[in-house]
Design a protein around this motif. Structure first.
Motif, mmCIF file in Angstrom:
data_model
loop_
_atom_site.group_PDB
_atom_site.id
_atom_site.type_symbol
_atom_site.label_atom_id
_atom_site.label_comp_id
_atom_site.label_asym_id
_atom_site.label_seq_id
_atom_site.Cartn_x
_atom_site.Cartn_y
_atom_site.Cartn_z
ATOM 1 N N GLU A 73 7.097 5.639 -7.896
ATOM 2 C CA GLU A 73 7.100 7.003 -7.934
ATOM 3 C C GLU A 73 6.107 7.479 -6.845
ATOM 4 O OE1 GLU A 73 8.664 9.617 -9.550
ATOM 5 O OE2 GLU A 73 10.114 8.089 -10.229
ATOM 6 N N ARG A 74 6.317 8.715 -6.572
ATOM 7 C CA ARG A 74 5.196 9.113 -5.357
ATOM 8 C C ARG A 74 3.915 8.827 -5.679
ATOM 9 N NH1 ARG A 74 2.860 14.142 -3.982
ATOM 10 N NH2 ARG A 74 2.824 14.422 -1.718
ATOM 11 N N ALA A 75 2.924 8.486 -4.963
ATOM 12 C CA ALA A 75 1.557 8.083 -5.040
ATOM 13 C C ALA A 75 0.817 8.972 -4.217
ATOM 14 C CB ALA A 75 1.315 6.615 -4.912
ATOM 15 N N ASP A 76 -0.435 9.648 -4.860
ATOM 16 C CA ASP A 76 -1.365 10.142 -3.983
ATOM 17 C C ASP A 76 -2.643 9.937 -4.530
ATOM 18 O OD1 ASP A 76 -2.126 11.989 -6.202
ATOM 19 O OD2 ASP A 76 -0.482 13.300 -5.791
ATOM 20 N N ALA A 77 -3.774 10.401 -3.765
ATOM 21 C CA ALA A 77 -5.138 9.926 -4.120
ATOM 22 C C ALA A 77 -5.682 10.265 -5.628
ATOM 23 C CB ALA A 77 -6.207 10.547 -3.203
ATOM 24 N N ASN A 78 -4.902 11.569 -6.014
ATOM 25 C CA ASN A 78 -5.284 11.743 -7.529
ATOM 26 C C ASN A 78 -5.226 10.878 -8.412
ATOM 27 O OD1 ASN A 78 -5.965 14.364 -6.396
ATOM 28 N ND2 ASN A 78 -3.765 15.184 -6.930
ATOM 29 N N VAL A 79 -4.346 9.781 -8.353
ATOM 30 C CA VAL A 79 -4.165 8.747 -9.336
ATOM 31 C C VAL A 79 -5.250 7.759 -9.407
ATOM 32 C CG1 VAL A 79 -1.636 8.926 -9.057
ATOM 33 C CG2 VAL A 79 -2.759 7.239 -8.071
ATOM 34 N N VAL A 80 -6.138 7.941 -8.397
ATOM 35 C CA VAL A 80 -7.195 6.793 -8.278
ATOM 36 C C VAL A 80 -8.466 7.317 -9.339
ATOM 37 C CG1 VAL A 80 -9.167 5.595 -6.927
ATOM 38 C CG2 VAL A 80 -6.639 6.146 -5.994
ATOM 39 N N ARG A 81 -9.056 6.689 -9.841
ATOM 40 C CA ARG A 81 -10.188 6.833 -10.975
ATOM 41 C C ARG A 81 -11.260 7.396 -9.930
ATOM 42 N NH1 ARG A 81 -12.200 6.036 -16.054
ATOM 43 N NH2 ARG A 81 -14.605 5.564 -16.127
ATOM 44 N N PRO A 82 -11.780 8.626 -10.406
ATOM 45 C CA PRO A 82 -13.030 9.089 -9.588
ATOM 46 C C PRO A 82 -14.060 7.890 -9.424
ATOM 47 C CG PRO A 82 -12.448 10.579 -11.106
ATOM 48 C CD PRO A 82 -11.521 9.352 -11.456
ATOM 49 N N GLY A 83 -14.395 7.853 -8.052
ATOM 50 C CA GLY A 83 -15.488 6.761 -7.823
ATOM 51 C C GLY A 83 -14.922 5.395 -7.399
ATOM 52 N N VAL B 46 -0.531 -0.705 -5.298
ATOM 53 C CA VAL B 46 -2.102 -0.318 -5.035
ATOM 54 C C VAL B 46 -2.043 0.893 -4.325
ATOM 55 C CG1 VAL B 46 -4.079 -1.215 -3.873
ATOM 56 C CG2 VAL B 46 -2.687 -2.802 -4.933
ATOM 57 N N VAL B 47 -3.152 1.891 -4.658
ATOM 58 C CA VAL B 47 -3.357 3.228 -3.930
ATOM 59 C C VAL B 47 -4.670 3.479 -3.715
ATOM 60 C CG1 VAL B 47 -2.887 5.843 -4.300
ATOM 61 C CG2 VAL B 47 -1.296 4.289 -5.391
ATOM 62 N N ARG C 8 -3.337 6.245 0.496
ATOM 63 C CA ARG C 8 -2.455 5.294 0.946
ATOM 64 C C ARG C 8 -2.015 4.247 0.046
ATOM 65 N NH1 ARG C 8 -6.283 5.740 4.927
ATOM 66 N NH2 ARG C 8 -7.345 3.668 4.366
ATOM 67 N N SER C 9 -0.669 3.839 -0.181
ATOM 68 C CA SER C 9 -0.361 3.080 -0.931
ATOM 69 C C SER C 9 0.592 1.829 -0.478
ATOM 70 C CB SER C 9 0.631 3.636 -2.104
ATOM 71 O OG SER C 9 1.989 3.863 -1.292
#
Length: 557
Positions: free
Chosen positions: A48-58, A96-97, A102-103
């Motif tokens: 599925e489409r990946a963007d930076a929002n899926v990465v846990r803050p910090g 990995v995102v 970038r994934s």
């Protein structure tokens, strides 16, 4: 089947390790705890489409790893084998995102594009979301569901290919027909040009040869008189010829050689010169005998060269290019003539292609109608199980005229339902409420999942909007399906959660500065407490606990 899932720094998950078992696994938890987080992570892992929002803050990156047991999945193995990615009976998929968005995707340790993750994913699991019932109102989706149950992929492909070929031929015919007037004008011009060049018939290298011959004929007198004069000086003169002078010198040297052999080489050179002079004389005599004085031929060559230059200038090419131009124009004229023949060929081919499409589409219609009867009966049965005892369900397959043909055949597929006694069957979108649509959708999904035999089925809150006996029916259907297929179901209903062979609980923690979601498998007493919470809320009574025990003790085996 899915055997393990590792999630790191995904959304509000810091770290999560989940072992999955066969059968039916239910996932419960408080509202807002992130019950669907594992499903979202799996979807990301499988392309599925990946963007930076899926990465846990910090965090620098999100990392999701899914491990599948493919020992019984022949289609998945075949796909991996074709891609040179097969490594035994286990398949490890990773995504990995980075925090920049970038994934990277991996299959068994080999980096692959997201498209390949998606291709593999279709052989491993299918996710049914809570909004699937909204698609159910669309005619195209209804046709897709029926085709999935019909299970005739080759016939579907044959219909699609025959339609595309038929349309391709029609497009070519229309384009040729539309350019007919332009081709007629072009043909008239080409016919005139080719006829003119055919009459002239220019040959390769002819112009250069004519120029040479023209020069020889126009200087014929000079060539004849001068060559004869040269011959007289060289050999044919009476007294003082070059040949006679050389001969006298050679004779004198021959006497001197007797006195000094050192002159032998000079004397030999003179003898050679005598032989060359005699041979040159013979050649010059033959040439002089052949020199022609032909004014008529010279005039014809003049005219021919003039025509050649005029035609080259007319067609705006050099004289050397005129023969090639002649061939090109003749070829273009032949192609235009072939276009007319192609129109006739296309008419025949279109008729044959249309017939082939009709045959394939008719077979598809027959297969759909047969499957529609069987699928309608199964859906109606499951609707009765979901507390719609008076409901009737039918799939109407109506074949259209050829003018409405498309790549999917000639059929209009319509799901029709009657939910109350005495009401006629009507289009699903007109009579079914949201709750009824959810139940019908679930009934269909369960049937198709069993038909298609997807190894892992994920139901993400498909039971939204139902309760009571209906919820119990949903739970029974899913558990029955879990006997042959791995089921993962996110639910808020105790009647569904209790039917699981195992149950996982999602909870959210916060320290005031950061929030974290965790998931763990519940043991027996923990399951009782969680089912009781789903039944009664936070204030769990003795009756709620008793009801929870009863639900857990009476699942469908």
């Amino acid at each position: 089947m899915l055997s393990h899932l590792h999630i790191s720094n995904f959304a509000i998950v810091r770290a999560l390790e989940i072992d999955w078992a066969a059968g039916m696994s239910t996932i419960t938890g408080e509202t807002g705890a992130g019950k669907s987080i594992a499903i979202d992570a799996l979807a990301l892992c499988l392309g599925e489409r990946a963007d930076a929002n899926v990465v846990r803050p910090g965090a620098e990156k999100a990392d999701v790893v899914a491990t599948f047991d493919i020992s019984k999945l022949a289609t998945a193995k075949d796909w991996l084998q074709q891609q040179d990615l097969l490594m035994g009976n286990e398949c490890i998929v990773r995504r990995v995102v980075s925090a920049e968005g970038r994934s990277r995707g991996y299959i068994n340790g080999v980096q692959v594009p997201a498209q390949q993750l998606k291709q593999l994913g279709q052989y491993l699991l299918a996710i049914h979301g809570q909004h699937a019932h909204q698609l159910l109102q669309k005619a195209e989706y209804q046709r897709q569901l029926l085709d999935a149950y019909t299970a005739q992929p080759e016939l579907l492909q044959q219909t699609k290919q025959s339609y595309r070929y038929w349309q391709q031929l029609q497009k070519e015919y229309l384009e040729l027909q539309q350019s007919q007037q332009q081709r007629d004008a072009q043909r008239q011009l080409l016919e005139y040009q080719v006829a003119e060049l055919d009459q002239f018939a220019p040959q390769v290298d002819e112009f250069q040869q004519l120029e040479i011959e023209h020069s020889r004929l126009s200087h014929g007198n000079t060539l004849l008189t001068q060559s004869q004069a040269c011959l007289l000086q060289l050999y044919d003169g009476d007294d003082h010829t070059i040949y006679r002078a050389l001969s006298q010198v050679s004779q004198q040297l021959e006497q001197l050689v007797c006195l000094d052999p050192a002159l032998k080489e000079v004397q030999q050179m003179l003898n050679d010169a005598l032989m060359q002079t005699e041979e040159a004389s013979r050649e010059l005599r033959r040439y002089a005998d052949k020199v022609e004085l032909d004014p008529e031929r010279l005039q014809w060559i003049d005219e021919r060269l003039g025509l050649w230059l005029n035609l080259a200038r007319k067609h705006q090419v050099s004289f050397e290019e005129l023969p090639n131009l002649h061939a090109q124009l003749a070829q273009q004229l032949a192609q235009l003539t072939d276009s007319d023949s192609r129109l006739n060929e296309l008419q025949l081919a279109i008729t044959q292609a249309e017939k082939a499409y009709q045959i394939a589409a008719t077979k598809l219609t027959d297969a759909r109608k047969e499957a529609a009867i069987e699928l309608s009966s199964l859906i109606a049965h499951n609707m009765h199980e979901l507390s719609m005892a008076n409901a009737r369900f039918a799939i109407n397959v109506q074949s259209q005229a050829l003018a409405f043909a498309n790549a999917h055949g000639l059929d209009l597929v319509s799901f029709e339902v009657s939910t109350n006694p005495g009401q006629p069957l009507q289009a699903l979108s007109k009579v079914a409420s949201g709750g009824e649509l959810s139940r019908i959708s679930l009934a269909i999904q369960v049937i198709l999942a069993d038909k298609i035999t997807t190894p892992t089925l994920i139901f993400d809150e498909v039971d939204v909007g139902i309760s009571g006996p209906v919820a119990a029916g949903v739970g029974r259907l899913l558990r029955q399906l879990g006997q042959s297929t791995q089921i993962i179901c996110v639910t808020h209903l105790p009647q569904v959660a209790s039917q699981g062979h195992q149950q996982l609980f999602v909870e959210k923690y916060t320290d005031g500065q950061a929030t974290e979601t965790r998931m763990r498998q519940l043991q027996d007493e923990e399951r009782i407490q969680e089912i009781a919470r789903l039944l009664a809320g936070e204030n769990i009574s003795a009756n709620a606990l008793a009801n929870a025990r009863e639900l857990l003790c009476s699942p469908i085996v």
